[in-house]
Structure formats: structure tokens, C-alpha cells
Design a protein around this motif. Structure first.
Motif, PDB file in Angstrom:
ATOM      1  N   ARG A   5       0.789  -1.035  -0.049  1.00  0.00           N
ATOM      2  CA  ARG A   5       0.157  -0.039  -0.012  1.00  0.00           C
ATOM      3  C   ARG A   5       0.955   1.176   0.113  1.00  0.00           C
ATOM      4  O   ARG A   5       2.029   1.266   0.832  1.00  0.00           O
ATOM      5  CB  ARG A   5      -0.770   0.031   1.169  1.00  0.00           C
ATOM      6  N   GLY A   6       0.367   2.272  -0.876  1.00  0.00           N
ATOM      7  CA  GLY A   6       1.262   3.576  -0.776  1.00  0.00           C
ATOM      8  C   GLY A   6       0.410   4.723  -1.329  1.00  0.00           C
ATOM      9  O   GLY A   6      -0.841   4.526  -1.181  1.00  0.00           O
ATOM     10  N   THR A   7       0.758   6.063  -1.408  1.00  0.00           N
ATOM     11  CA  THR A   7       0.150   6.924  -1.789  1.00  0.00           C
ATOM     12  C   THR A   7      -0.785   6.619  -3.097  1.00  0.00           C
ATOM     13  O   THR A   7       0.085   6.476  -4.332  1.00  0.00           O
ATOM     14  CB  THR A   7       0.562   8.287  -1.884  1.00  0.00           C
ATOM     15  N   GLY A   8      -2.073   6.813  -3.159  1.00  0.00           N
ATOM     16  CA  GLY A   8      -2.926   6.539  -4.286  1.00  0.00           C
ATOM     17  C   GLY A   8      -2.617   5.092  -5.012  1.00  0.00           C
ATOM     18  O   GLY A   8      -3.384   4.670  -6.053  1.00  0.00           O
ATOM     19  N   TYR A   9      -2.058   4.271  -4.213  1.00  0.00           N
ATOM     20  CA  TYR A   9      -2.496   2.772  -4.881  1.00  0.00           C
ATOM     21  C   TYR A   9      -2.524   1.577  -3.743  1.00  0.00           C
ATOM     22  O   TYR A   9      -2.198   1.893  -2.557  1.00  0.00           O
ATOM     23  CB  TYR A   9      -1.210   2.296  -5.795  1.00  0.00           C
ATOM     24  N   SER A  10      -3.201   0.353  -4.097  1.00  0.00           N
ATOM     25  CA  SER A  10      -3.325  -0.577  -2.950  1.00  0.00           C
ATOM     26  C   SER A  10      -3.307  -1.827  -3.693  1.00  0.00           C
ATOM     27  O   SER A  10      -3.956  -1.933  -4.652  1.00  0.00           O
ATOM     28  CB  SER A  10      -4.470  -0.534  -1.912  1.00  0.00           C
ATOM     29  N   PHE A  11      -2.425  -3.005  -3.218  1.00  0.00           N
ATOM     30  CA  PHE A  11      -2.802  -4.172  -3.893  1.00  0.00           C
ATOM     31  C   PHE A  11      -3.906  -4.869  -3.193  1.00  0.00           C
ATOM     32  O   PHE A  11      -4.309  -4.445  -2.075  1.00  0.00           O
ATOM     33  CB  PHE A  11      -1.406  -5.116  -3.548  1.00  0.00           C
ATOM     34  N   PHE A  12      -4.542  -5.744  -4.026  1.00  0.00           N
ATOM     35  CA  PHE A  12      -5.904  -6.493  -3.629  1.00  0.00           C
ATOM     36  C   PHE A  12      -5.260  -7.567  -2.646  1.00  0.00           C
ATOM     37  O   PHE A  12      -4.164  -8.064  -2.492  1.00  0.00           O
ATOM     38  CB  PHE A  12      -6.345  -7.134  -4.629  1.00  0.00           C
ATOM     39  N   MET A  66      -1.940   9.804  -9.949  1.00  0.00           N
ATOM     40  CA  MET A  66      -3.081   9.688  -9.890  1.00  0.00           C
ATOM     41  C   MET A  66      -3.768  10.212  -8.735  1.00  0.00           C
ATOM     42  O   MET A  66      -4.745  10.797  -8.895  1.00  0.00           O
ATOM     43  CB  MET A  66      -3.841   8.000  -9.993  1.00  0.00           C
ATOM     44  N   ARG A  67      -3.224  10.183  -7.579  1.00  0.00           N
ATOM     45  CA  ARG A  67      -3.852  10.965  -6.488  1.00  0.00           C
ATOM     46  C   ARG A  67      -3.766  12.541  -6.756  1.00  0.00           C
ATOM     47  O   ARG A  67      -4.601  13.287  -6.303  1.00  0.00           O
ATOM     48  CB  ARG A  67      -3.192  10.630  -5.282  1.00  0.00           C
ATOM     49  N   VAL A 105      -7.500   5.496  -5.959  1.00  0.00           N
ATOM     50  CA  VAL A 105      -6.783   4.422  -5.581  1.00  0.00           C
ATOM     51  C   VAL A 105      -6.634   3.454  -6.532  1.00  0.00           C
ATOM     52  O   VAL A 105      -7.398   2.888  -6.932  1.00  0.00           O
ATOM     53  CB  VAL A 105      -7.260   3.642  -4.070  1.00  0.00           C
ATOM     54  N   VAL A 106      -5.309   3.171  -7.180  1.00  0.00           N
ATOM     55  CA  VAL A 106      -5.259   2.377  -8.262  1.00  0.00           C
ATOM     56  C   VAL A 106      -5.081   1.038  -7.489  1.00  0.00           C
ATOM     57  O   VAL A 106      -4.240   0.540  -6.733  1.00  0.00           O
ATOM     58  CB  VAL A 106      -3.720   2.713  -8.941  1.00  0.00           C
ATOM     59  N   GLY A 107      -5.868  -0.089  -8.326  1.00  0.00           N
ATOM     60  CA  GLY A 107      -6.031  -1.339  -7.742  1.00  0.00           C
ATOM     61  C   GLY A 107      -4.905  -2.250  -8.321  1.00  0.00           C
ATOM     62  O   GLY A 107      -5.075  -2.209  -9.394  1.00  0.00           O
ATOM     63  N   LEU A 108      -4.174  -2.945  -7.522  1.00  0.00           N
ATOM     64  CA  LEU A 108      -3.246  -3.601  -8.094  1.00  0.00           C
ATOM     65  C   LEU A 108      -3.226  -5.103  -7.643  1.00  0.00           C
ATOM     66  O   LEU A 108      -3.916  -5.587  -6.883  1.00  0.00           O
ATOM     67  CB  LEU A 108      -1.851  -3.248  -7.897  1.00  0.00           C
ATOM     68  N   GLY A 109      -2.894  -5.945  -8.723  1.00  0.00           N
ATOM     69  CA  GLY A 109      -2.901  -7.600  -8.616  1.00  0.00           C
ATOM     70  C   GLY A 109      -1.424  -7.963  -8.708  1.00  0.00           C
ATOM     71  O   GLY A 109      -0.584  -7.408  -8.072  1.00  0.00           O
ATOM     72  N   SER A 115      -6.842   9.009 -17.621  1.00  0.00           N
ATOM     73  CA  SER A 115      -5.825   9.614 -16.724  1.00  0.00           C
ATOM     74  C   SER A 115      -4.892   8.430 -16.503  1.00  0.00           C
ATOM     75  O   SER A 115      -3.358   8.927 -16.374  1.00  0.00           O
ATOM     76  CB  SER A 115      -6.545  10.427 -15.700  1.00  0.00           C
ATOM     77  N   LEU A 116      -5.102   7.494 -16.060  1.00  0.00           N
ATOM     78  CA  LEU A 116      -4.362   6.339 -15.575  1.00  0.00           C
ATOM     79  C   LEU A 116      -3.372   5.892 -16.694  1.00  0.00           C
ATOM     80  O   LEU A 116      -2.254   5.928 -16.540  1.00  0.00           O
ATOM     81  CB  LEU A 116      -5.047   5.024 -15.291  1.00  0.00           C
ATOM     82  N   VAL A 117      -3.869   5.482 -18.000  1.00  0.00           N
ATOM     83  CA  VAL A 117      -2.999   5.454 -19.084  1.00  0.00           C
ATOM     84  C   VAL A 117      -1.826   6.527 -19.292  1.00  0.00           C
ATOM     85  O   VAL A 117      -0.690   6.256 -19.462  1.00  0.00           O
ATOM     86  CB  VAL A 117      -3.965   5.165 -20.301  1.00  0.00           C
ATOM     87  N   LEU A 118      -2.410   7.738 -19.293  1.00  0.00           N
ATOM     88  CA  LEU A 118      -1.600   8.942 -19.405  1.00  0.00           C
ATOM     89  C   LEU A 118      -0.447   9.093 -18.437  1.00  0.00           C
ATOM     90  O   LEU A 118       0.643   9.391 -18.614  1.00  0.00           O
ATOM     91  CB  LEU A 118      -2.375  10.265 -19.670  1.00  0.00           C
TER      92      LEU A 118
END
Length: 211
Positions: A68-75, A101-102, A109-113, A178-181
Motif C-alpha cells: 500500500r502507498g500513496t494512491g495505490y493498493s494491492f488487492f 493519480m492521486r 486509489v489504483v488497484g493492483l494485482g 488519466s491512468l494510461v496517461l
């Protein structure tokens, strides 16, 4: 860019008297390097090392990407799998994508796998993800009232941009663009591929024209 390689470059300087080598070894013109110096030049680079293709490779001296970090989190299930290791470049990339992204959306919150196992190689969940250079990223969505939602799991969207699970979720074209950019504008790594359904790609490209 995430793979490392050795290059042996021996050249004379402008004066033509000395030949500086990458490791700092300096030789006079016509003077040969010693075996010890050659071994030093060809020594494997330090730090994380991604070997081979993403679907046929390994990962040495991997870096644990924080869950977990600023603007992202793993599932949540990724912690149990242990597939949160990558190259140092991947760890930095994930952190920057989340932070940027934040900045675009304070609630994002970008969700990561999956990234990779600690030593890379094949896993029971993927044929790829073997070298710490690829990561699964979930798409942002809108709920039935049009409110922006962060992903808590991976969802499949149909050509109508609606989720196929019957939960009335819709592909959020604006935030996913926005995420892609954010990813492709990163100056520290080069994003080679972004995989998604063709109709999702086209929806984002149409939105990009307007933006």
C-alpha cells in the motif's frame, strides 16, 4: 529498460593517449587490460536483475513492492500469494503512478494485482509475470448513479462498457484515460505494452481526442 545489460566500451580520449574504461580503470594507448580488470568489467551488475521474457524468465535480487502507498493498493489476495515482488524500477513505477493519480483525483486509489514471485518464474496464477516487469492494474469504474468508484477487484466489461457481473458498474473512461496517461508519461521507465479489450481502448482513444 527494466532489464540490465553489460557493455564493454574501450576508446581513446580526444588526446589519444589514455583509454578510460567504464569501471574507472585507465590504460595507456596500446596497453592491455589484466585478467582481474577484465573480470571487474564483466561482473554482474548489482541491484535487482530481470532475466528473459515476461513469460519465460526469472528475477534475481528482487524488491518487495509495498502493498500500500500513496494512491495505490494491492488487492488483499496478493499478500497471500506473495506475488508483490519486482525490479527496483517496478517498485518506483508503482509508487509514482499512485502518487500521480492521486494528484489527478484526490480520491483515486489504483488497484493492483500480481507482479511476480520473489524469485520470478512461473506461478499457478500466470504464465507471464515471471521477471518483475509486468503488473496487473484494475480499471476505474462508475456505479449505477454515475459516482466514481475505486476498484476492489478485477471486473470484465462488455462492448457497452458495462460490467458483466450484473452489478451495474460502468467503465470510467475519463479516469482510466488519466491512468494510461500517467503511466506512459513516466520519464523513468518505458511502458512497452498496455493490454485491454479493443473496445475499451477505442473508448479511451476517443476521449483522448476531446481532451
Amino acid at each position: 529498460m527494466w532489464a540490465q545489460a553489460l557493455a564493454l566500451i574501450i576508446a581513446l580520449d580526444a588526446v589519444g593517449k589514455m583509454a578510460p574504461l567504464p569501471s574507472g580503470i585507465t590504460k595507456h594507448e596500446g596497453e592491455s587490460i589484466t585478467r582481474a580488470e577484465a573480470n571487474e568489467l564483466m561482473r554482474e551488475p548489482t541491484g535487482s536483475l530481470s532475466r528473459g521474457w515476461t513469460s519465460s524468465g526469472a528475477l534475481n535480487r528482487s524488491v518487495r513492492v509495498p502493498l500500500r502507498g500513496t494512491g495505490y493498493s494491492f488487492f488483499r489476495h496478493i499478500k497471500d500469494r506473495g506475488t508483490y515482488y519486482g525490479t527496483a524500477e517496478m517498485a518506483g513505477f508503482v509508487a509514482r503512478v499512485g502518487a500521480r493519480m492521486r494528484a489527478v483525483d484526490p480520491d483515486a486509489v489504483v488497484g493492483l494485482g500480481n507482479v511476480s514471485l520473489k524469485r520470478g518464474g512461473r506461478s499457478r496464477w500466470h504464465r507471464s509475470h515471471q521477471t518483475g516487469r509486468d503488473v496487473d492494474i484494475a480499471m476505474f469504474l462508475l456505479d449505477g448513479r454515475g459516482k466514481a468508484r475505486n476498484p476492489r477487484e478485477f471486473r470484465s466489461f462488455g462492448p457497452d462498457l458495462k460490467s458483466r457481473d450484473g452489478k451495474r458498474m460502468v467503465f470510467d473512461v475519463a479516469r482510466n484515460l488519466s491512468l494510461v496517461l500517467v503511466m506512459i508519461e513516466d520519464m523513468d521507465v518505458g511502458v512497452q505494452w498496455i493490454f485491454c479489450a479493443e473496445y475499451l481502448k477505442q473508448a479511451m482513444l476517443e476521449a483522448a481526442k476531446t481532451r
